[in-house]
Design a protein around this motif. Structure first.
Motif: not given
Length: 64
Positions: A16-19, A24-26
């Protein structure tokens, strides 16, 4: 107590954190780099000057 859940119950919390980080990066970068409008800054400066003038005026009246 035994773990009765199957493989579906074993969610990876890091997934979940990675998603979230990928989301956020996108996000568009345009909003982060906009300059703050000058209006509120000018209002704060005028307010501080007015507060100093009021305090100076009250102090001057107190010493008369």
């Amino acid at each position: 107590m035994a773990n009765t859940q199957g493989p579906q119950g074993n969610n990876d919390p890091a997934g979940s954190t990675q998603m979230f980080r990928a989301f956020v990066d996108e996000a568009p970068q345009g909003r982060r780099q906009q300059a703050a409008p000058a209006g509120p800054r000018i209002g704060v400066i005028v307010g501080v000057i007015a507060a100093i003038a009021i305090v100076a005026g009250v102090a001057w009246l107190a010493f008369i």
